[in-house]
Design a protein around this motif. Structure first.
Motif, PDB file in Angstrom:
ATOM      1  N   LYS A 133       0.793  -1.222   0.000  1.00  0.00           N
ATOM      2  CA  LYS A 133       0.000   0.000   0.000  1.00  0.00           C
ATOM      3  C   LYS A 133       0.830   1.278   0.000  1.00  0.00           C
ATOM      4  O   LYS A 133       0.457   2.258  -0.635  1.00  0.00           O
ATOM      5  CB  LYS A 133      -0.943   0.011   1.221  1.00  0.00           C
ATOM      6  N   LEU A 134       1.917   1.270   0.751  1.00  0.00           N
ATOM      7  CA  LEU A 134       2.695   2.502   0.819  1.00  0.00           C
ATOM      8  C   LEU A 134       3.702   2.597  -0.321  1.00  0.00           C
ATOM      9  O   LEU A 134       3.942   3.662  -0.874  1.00  0.00           O
ATOM     10  CB  LEU A 134       3.402   2.592   2.185  1.00  0.00           C
ATOM     11  N   GLU A 135       4.307   1.455  -0.650  1.00  0.00           N
ATOM     12  CA  GLU A 135       5.268   1.455  -1.752  1.00  0.00           C
ATOM     13  C   GLU A 135       4.598   1.082  -3.072  1.00  0.00           C
ATOM     14  O   GLU A 135       5.237   1.118  -4.127  1.00  0.00           O
ATOM     15  CB  GLU A 135       6.406   0.482  -1.427  1.00  0.00           C
ATOM     16  N   GLU A 136       3.298   0.671  -2.971  1.00  0.00           N
ATOM     17  CA  GLU A 136       2.487   0.356  -4.156  1.00  0.00           C
ATOM     18  C   GLU A 136       3.154  -0.679  -5.065  1.00  0.00           C
ATOM     19  O   GLU A 136       3.197  -0.527  -6.289  1.00  0.00           O
ATOM     20  CB  GLU A 136       2.159   1.639  -4.927  1.00  0.00           C
ATOM     21  N   ARG A 137       3.671  -1.716  -4.438  1.00  0.00           N
ATOM     22  CA  ARG A 137       4.236  -2.816  -5.224  1.00  0.00           C
ATOM     23  C   ARG A 137       3.148  -3.829  -5.539  1.00  0.00           C
ATOM     24  O   ARG A 137       2.122  -3.898  -4.865  1.00  0.00           O
ATOM     25  CB  ARG A 137       5.369  -3.499  -4.452  1.00  0.00           C
ATOM     26  N   SER A 138       3.369  -4.652  -6.571  1.00  0.00           N
ATOM     27  CA  SER A 138       2.405  -5.685  -6.930  1.00  0.00           C
ATOM     28  C   SER A 138       2.547  -6.857  -5.967  1.00  0.00           C
ATOM     29  O   SER A 138       3.572  -7.009  -5.281  1.00  0.00           O
ATOM     30  CB  SER A 138       2.643  -6.169  -8.349  1.00  0.00           C
ATOM     31  N   VAL A 139       1.536  -7.698  -5.963  1.00  0.00           N
ATOM     32  CA  VAL A 139       1.571  -8.891  -5.111  1.00  0.00           C
ATOM     33  C   VAL A 139       2.757  -9.759  -5.494  1.00  0.00           C
ATOM     34  O   VAL A 139       3.453 -10.311  -4.628  1.00  0.00           O
ATOM     35  CB  VAL A 139       0.248  -9.682  -5.253  1.00  0.00           C
ATOM     36  N   ARG A 140       3.015  -9.872  -6.794  1.00  0.00           N
ATOM     37  CA  ARG A 140       4.127 -10.722  -7.240  1.00  0.00           C
ATOM     38  C   ARG A 140       5.458 -10.169  -6.721  1.00  0.00           C
ATOM     39  O   ARG A 140       6.329 -10.921  -6.284  1.00  0.00           O
ATOM     40  CB  ARG A 140       4.132 -10.789  -8.761  1.00  0.00           C
ATOM     41  N   GLU A 141       5.609  -8.850  -6.804  1.00  0.00           N
ATOM     42  CA  GLU A 141       6.862  -8.256  -6.324  1.00  0.00           C
ATOM     43  C   GLU A 141       7.046  -8.507  -4.836  1.00  0.00           C
ATOM     44  O   GLU A 141       8.144  -8.854  -4.376  1.00  0.00           O
ATOM     45  CB  GLU A 141       6.842  -6.743  -6.565  1.00  0.00           C
ATOM     46  N   VAL A 142       5.964  -8.300  -4.093  1.00  0.00           N
ATOM     47  CA  VAL A 142       6.038  -8.485  -2.638  1.00  0.00           C
ATOM     48  C   VAL A 142       6.388  -9.930  -2.318  1.00  0.00           C
ATOM     49  O   VAL A 142       7.230 -10.212  -1.463  1.00  0.00           O
ATOM     50  CB  VAL A 142       4.695  -8.109  -1.976  1.00  0.00           C
ATOM     51  N   ALA A 143       5.745 -10.854  -3.047  1.00  0.00           N
ATOM     52  CA  ALA A 143       6.011 -12.276  -2.818  1.00  0.00           C
ATOM     53  C   ALA A 143       7.479 -12.595  -3.081  1.00  0.00           C
ATOM     54  O   ALA A 143       8.124 -13.307  -2.316  1.00  0.00           O
ATOM     55  CB  ALA A 143       5.111 -13.128  -3.707  1.00  0.00           C
ATOM     56  N   GLY A 144       8.008 -12.039  -4.156  1.00  0.00           N
ATOM     57  CA  GLY A 144       9.397 -12.311  -4.498  1.00  0.00           C
ATOM     58  C   GLY A 144      10.356 -11.737  -3.467  1.00  0.00           C
ATOM     59  O   GLY A 144      11.323 -12.392  -3.057  1.00  0.00           O
ATOM     60  N   ARG A 145      10.087 -10.510  -3.022  1.00  0.00           N
ATOM     61  CA  ARG A 145      11.000  -9.856  -2.076  1.00  0.00           C
ATOM     62  C   ARG A 145      10.977 -10.529  -0.709  1.00  0.00           C
ATOM     63  O   ARG A 145      11.995 -10.591  -0.028  1.00  0.00           O
ATOM     64  CB  ARG A 145      10.621  -8.386  -1.922  1.00  0.00           C
ATOM     65  N   LEU A 146       9.798 -10.988  -0.302  1.00  0.00           N
ATOM     66  CA  LEU A 146       9.670 -11.564   1.039  1.00  0.00           C
ATOM     67  C   LEU A 146       9.803 -13.081   1.058  1.00  0.00           C
ATOM     68  O   LEU A 146       9.712 -13.697   2.120  1.00  0.00           O
ATOM     69  CB  LEU A 146       8.322 -11.160   1.657  1.00  0.00           C
ATOM     70  N   GLY A 147       9.966 -13.685  -0.119  1.00  0.00           N
ATOM     71  CA  GLY A 147      10.119 -15.133  -0.159  1.00  0.00           C
ATOM     72  C   GLY A 147       8.833 -15.862   0.201  1.00  0.00           C
ATOM     73  O   GLY A 147       8.855 -16.902   0.853  1.00  0.00           O
ATOM     74  N   MET A 148       7.716 -15.311  -0.208  1.00  0.00           N
ATOM     75  CA  MET A 148       6.422 -15.923   0.095  1.00  0.00           C
ATOM     76  C   MET A 148       5.720 -16.262  -1.211  1.00  0.00           C
ATOM     77  O   MET A 148       6.060 -15.730  -2.265  1.00  0.00           O
ATOM     78  CB  MET A 148       5.536 -14.927   0.869  1.00  0.00           C
ATOM     79  N   SER A 149       4.713 -17.136  -1.135  1.00  0.00           N
ATOM     80  CA  SER A 149       3.883 -17.378  -2.305  1.00  0.00           C
ATOM     81  C   SER A 149       2.893 -16.212  -2.443  1.00  0.00           C
ATOM     82  O   SER A 149       2.608 -15.512  -1.466  1.00  0.00           O
ATOM     83  CB  SER A 149       3.124 -18.691  -2.179  1.00  0.00           C
ATOM     84  N   GLU A 150       2.379 -16.030  -3.630  1.00  0.00           N
ATOM     85  CA  GLU A 150       1.438 -14.927  -3.841  1.00  0.00           C
ATOM     86  C   GLU A 150       0.172 -15.122  -3.001  1.00  0.00           C
ATOM     87  O   GLU A 150      -0.372 -14.153  -2.459  1.00  0.00           O
ATOM     88  CB  GLU A 150       1.066 -14.836  -5.328  1.00  0.00           C
ATOM     89  N   SER A 151      -0.271 -16.384  -2.871  1.00  0.00           N
ATOM     90  CA  SER A 151      -1.472 -16.617  -2.075  1.00  0.00           C
ATOM     91  C   SER A 151      -1.223 -16.278  -0.619  1.00  0.00           C
ATOM     92  O   SER A 151      -2.083 -15.739   0.068  1.00  0.00           O
ATOM     93  CB  SER A 151      -1.940 -18.065  -2.211  1.00  0.00           C
ATOM     94  N   ASN A 152      -0.007 -16.578  -0.154  1.00  0.00           N
ATOM     95  CA  ASN A 152       0.330 -16.267   1.228  1.00  0.00           C
ATOM     96  C   ASN A 152       0.393 -14.764   1.454  1.00  0.00           C
ATOM     97  O   ASN A 152       0.020 -14.260   2.512  1.00  0.00           O
ATOM     98  CB  ASN A 152       1.663 -16.908   1.601  1.00  0.00           C
ATOM     99  N   VAL A 153       0.862 -14.033   0.453  1.00  0.00           N
ATOM    100  CA  VAL A 153       0.879 -12.572   0.564  1.00  0.00           C
ATOM    101  C   VAL A 153      -0.553 -12.058   0.730  1.00  0.00           C
ATOM    102  O   VAL A 153      -0.828 -11.210   1.577  1.00  0.00           O
ATOM    103  CB  VAL A 153       1.524 -11.940  -0.691  1.00  0.00           C
ATOM    104  N   LYS A 154      -1.472 -12.591  -0.076  1.00  0.00           N
ATOM    105  CA  LYS A 154      -2.864 -12.127   0.006  1.00  0.00           C
ATOM    106  C   LYS A 154      -3.478 -12.492   1.347  1.00  0.00           C
ATOM    107  O   LYS A 154      -4.205 -11.694   1.955  1.00  0.00           O
ATOM    108  CB  LYS A 154      -3.687 -12.748  -1.123  1.00  0.00           C
TER     109      LYS A 154
END
Lengths: 175, 228
Positions: A133-154
């Motif tokens: 929300k603050l850095e306005e990254r996509s779910v895929r980007e967040v998942a990649g940076r944090l080492g999580m799956s996209e579903s887990n990010v959601k």
């Protein structure tokens, strides 16, 4: 399974490990590559665990196993649909809230409350909300940076929104 | 992710005793229900004319239909509480059929009543409805408890069948208590409460029979613990 019911932990471990690829294939075959597929696999394992006392050793294992798997998949899919609708609503509220945040010089207390609430989140949730929300990254980007799956990010984001909704209370809904 | 979950489940696993078969559980419940019903009927007092009516075809037919509905419903609920145990849709259909047959029999009796009598509405008798529910309550609660100990997957159907068993049993008991055998009275103050109870089973099933509501949220990937 019979040995697992009797308390043989190694047998239970071997059973669950052997079932995971079966469950995953079943889920993927029926759900495509839905983002909640990982959740569905875990849900099925949980349900098998909680229902293991209902399997009768005198009856075949497969009908019992497939019944649990089939119904749990349906439940997970329905829940994912509900969560998805709520997440959309949450994101709209967040976007609205961000738009309504006071300009510098206006009610800085409200902005401070939001920032404080986000900072008070557990580390993983805080990182997800900040990046989404603050850095306005996509779910895929967040998942990649944090080492999580996209579903887990959601899922993590949804939990964070729920916590923020509770902490910020009526203000969160524009009251 | 699954490896962590499997390790958690294995650590959490205790030896479990497999549930008895649905037939055995049904037999146990029938025994307990018979005791509860007998006690309830005795407490409410048996109807004064039971000795005269209990051998009549109408009384016996209704008793048979209600007993069938109660036992088939409870049996269906026990079967549905075990994943994969249901083989045929008859498990769900037969109990409803038995209950419906009773209703149709009563409706036909009301329709075929002598001209004047058919036009009259039955006198208000809410206590009969209360008796139907009260007589079925204890065995009904026991049934819901026993079913929930298993793992019902079709919560709505299981709830409907368990509630129908409750209502049918209560209606069976009230046959031994209520001396009014007119079809109109029975339809309105005995059959209808049973039907309402069965319908309430839709909600009761979803609320009471959910056996996995307290499962822990899966650990977030990489977090090594529960989220939130």
């Amino acid at each position: 399974m019979q040995r697992a019911q009797a308390g043989d932990q190694q047998a239970y471990h071997d059973l669950l490990t052997a079932l995971v690829p079966v469950v995953r294939r079943f889920v993927q075959h029926r759900s495509g590559r839905a983002p909640w597929a990982d959740d569905a696999v875990q849900d099925v394992l949980w349900s098998l665990h909680r229902a293991r006392h209902t399997w009768n050793p005198a009856r075949p294992f497969s009908p019992w196993f497939y019944a649990v798997m089939r119904h749990r998949l349906i439940d997970t899919a329905r829940r994912a649909t509900r969560v998805s609708r709520r997440e959309t609503a949450d994101e709209l509220v967040l976007a609205q809230t961000a738009a309504d945040l006071p300009e510098p010089g206006e009610d800085a207390d409200r902005a401070a409350r939001v920032r404080a609430a986000v900072e008070a989140l557990p580390a993983r949730q805080r990182d997800v909300v900040r990046m989404l929300k603050l850095e306005e990254r996509s779910v895929r980007e967040v998942a990649g940076r944090l080492g999580m799956s996209e579903s887990n990010v959601k899922v993590t984001a949804h939990r964070a929104y729920r916590v923020l909704r509770e902490r910020l209370g009526g203000w969160w809904h524009g009251a | 992710m699954e490896r962590e979950l499997i390790d958690l489940l294995v650590r959490d696993a205790r030896p479990v005793r497999p549930l008895a078969t649905p037939a055995v559980r049904l037999a146990r419940w029938v025994g307990a229900a018979a005791l509860c019903l007998t006690a309830g009927v005795g407490w409410l007092r048996v109807r004064h004319d039971l000795a005269d009516v209990w051998t009549t075809p109408g009384f016996l037919l209704q008793a048979a239909l209600l007993l069938s509905a109660a036992v088939l419903s409870a049996g269906g609920a026990f079967v549905l509480s075990v994943p994969g145990a249901e083989r045929r849709g008859l498990t769900r259909g037969l109990p409803l059929l038995a209950a419906a047959m009773w209703g149709l029999w009563l409706a036909a009796g009301w329709g075929l009543a002598p001209a004047g009598a058919a036009a009259e509405w039955p006198r208000p008798a809410p206590m009969c409805a209360v008796e139907v529910i009260a007589l079925g309550l204890a065995p009904g609660v026991l049934l819901f408890v026993l079913v929930r100990q298993a793992a019902p997957l079709r919560l709505t159907w299981t709830g409907v069948l368990a509630a129908l068993a409750t209502g049918a049993l209560g209606a069976l008991g009230s046959q031994f208590v209520c001396a009014d055998d007119s079809p109109a009275h029975l339809l309105l103050w005995h059959f209808l409460p049973m039907a309402v109870l069965a319908t309430a089973g839709i909600v009761l099933g979803r609320v009471i029979l959910r056996w996995d509501a307290k499962r822990h949220d899966p650990p977030e990937a990489g977090a090594g613990g529960h989220g939130g």
